[in-house]
Design an enzyme around this catalytic site. Sequence first.
Site, PDB file in Angstrom:
ATOM      1  N   GLU A  38      -2.679  -4.160  57.546  1.00 38.83           N
ATOM      2  CA  GLU A  38      -2.810  -5.221  58.570  1.00 38.83           C
ATOM      3  C   GLU A  38      -3.196  -4.637  59.920  1.00 38.83           C
ATOM      4  O   GLU A  38      -4.011  -5.225  60.651  1.00 38.83           O
ATOM      5  CB  GLU A  38      -1.514  -6.033  58.688  1.00 38.83           C
ATOM      6  CG  GLU A  38      -1.000  -6.685  57.408  1.00 38.83           C
ATOM      7  CD  GLU A  38      -2.037  -7.440  56.615  1.00 38.83           C
ATOM      8  OE1 GLU A  38      -3.060  -7.869  57.188  1.00 38.83           O
ATOM      9  OE2 GLU A  38      -1.851  -7.598  55.396  1.00 38.83           O
ATOM     10  N   HIS A  69      -6.800  -4.084  60.105  1.00 41.26           N
ATOM     11  CA  HIS A  69      -7.541  -5.318  60.426  1.00 41.26           C
ATOM     12  C   HIS A  69      -7.637  -5.516  61.943  1.00 41.26           C
ATOM     13  O   HIS A  69      -8.673  -5.954  62.453  1.00 41.26           O
ATOM     14  CB  HIS A  69      -6.819  -6.549  59.844  1.00 41.26           C
ATOM     15  CG  HIS A  69      -7.167  -6.881  58.431  1.00 41.26           C
ATOM     16  ND1 HIS A  69      -8.442  -7.187  58.017  1.00 41.26           N
ATOM     17  CD2 HIS A  69      -6.393  -7.000  57.321  1.00 41.26           C
ATOM     18  CE1 HIS A  69      -8.430  -7.473  56.707  1.00 41.26           C
ATOM     19  NE2 HIS A  69      -7.197  -7.363  56.270  1.00 41.26           N
TER      20      HIS A  69
HETATM   21  O1  GNR Z   1      -1.998 -10.051  49.804  1.00 38.93           O
HETATM   22  C1  GNR Z   1      -2.330  -8.882  49.987  1.00 38.93           C
HETATM   23  N1  GNR Z   1      -1.948  -7.938  49.085  1.00 38.93           N
HETATM   24  C2  GNR Z   1      -2.094  -6.586  49.312  1.00 38.93           C
HETATM   25  C3  GNR Z   1      -1.928  -5.731  48.219  1.00 38.93           C
HETATM   26  C4  GNR Z   1      -2.045  -4.371  48.391  1.00 38.93           C
HETATM   27  C5  GNR Z   1      -2.304  -3.849  49.622  1.00 38.93           C
HETATM   28  C6  GNR Z   1      -2.476  -4.671  50.715  1.00 38.93           C
HETATM   29  C7  GNR Z   1      -2.370  -6.041  50.560  1.00 38.93           C
HETATM   30  S1  GNR Z   1      -2.566  -7.081  51.931  1.00 38.93           S
HETATM   31  C8  GNR Z   1      -3.176  -8.516  51.141  1.00 38.93           C
HETATM   32  C9  GNR Z   1      -3.338  -9.636  52.134  1.00 38.93           C
HETATM   33  C10 GNR Z   1      -4.369  -9.261  53.162  1.00 38.93           C
HETATM   34  O2  GNR Z   1      -5.541  -9.208  52.956  1.00 38.93           O
HETATM   35  N2  GNR Z   1      -3.919  -8.925  54.337  1.00 38.93           N
HETATM   36  O3  GNR Z   1      -4.767  -8.530  55.310  1.00 38.93           O
HETATM   37 NI    NI Z   2      -6.511  -7.724  54.276  1.00 34.02          NI
END
Ligand code: GNR
Ligand code: NI
Length: 149
Positions: A138, A141
């Site tokens: 996150e 992102h």
């Molecule tokens: O739902 C999500 N599952 C996930 C699984 C493994 C590593 C990271 C994630 S994050 C993702 C949701 C998402 O895209 N968050 O930015």
């Molecule tokens: Ni993601």
Amino acid sequence: MALRKILLHPDPRLKKKCEPVTDIDDATRALMHDMLETMYAAPGIGLAAPQIGVMKRILVMDIVKEDDGEPQPYMMANPEVISTSDEMSTYEEGCLSIPEEFADVQRPAEVRVRYVDADGETKELDCVGLLATCVQHEIDHLNGKLFID
Ligand code: GNR
Ligand code: NI
């Protein structure tokens, strides 16, 4: 509360660095709650504000599976990793903005994160396992970075 639309790669907003949050007001809290609702509906274990087109340093997470008991939502503004373990771990990651793509990503196995919570209080959280993977995914992102980069 409202469900927000999740942007899909290659939307250019997913490549931009987000701005710090300056104050945790009612609008920020409403945004955090919309993000949680959108994340649970997806369903996902984490969501970052740029994924719904809001270019602010805000993320939400909950790694508790629906059938595994009480939800444990986290809402974080201005999260930063303040220490990392030398030990690494590899997890097959996915992303709500890149449907049906998965890849092994190696990251520090443990991280300590400092953030501002929904009450405007500065907190620190030790993250291990899936929570460590998720919080680093996150925060990436918020810096315009996707797991495929
Ligand atoms: O739902 C999500 N599952 C996930 C699984 C493994 C590593 C990271 C994630 S994050 C993702 C949701 C998402 O895209 N968050 O930015
Ligand atoms: Ni993601």
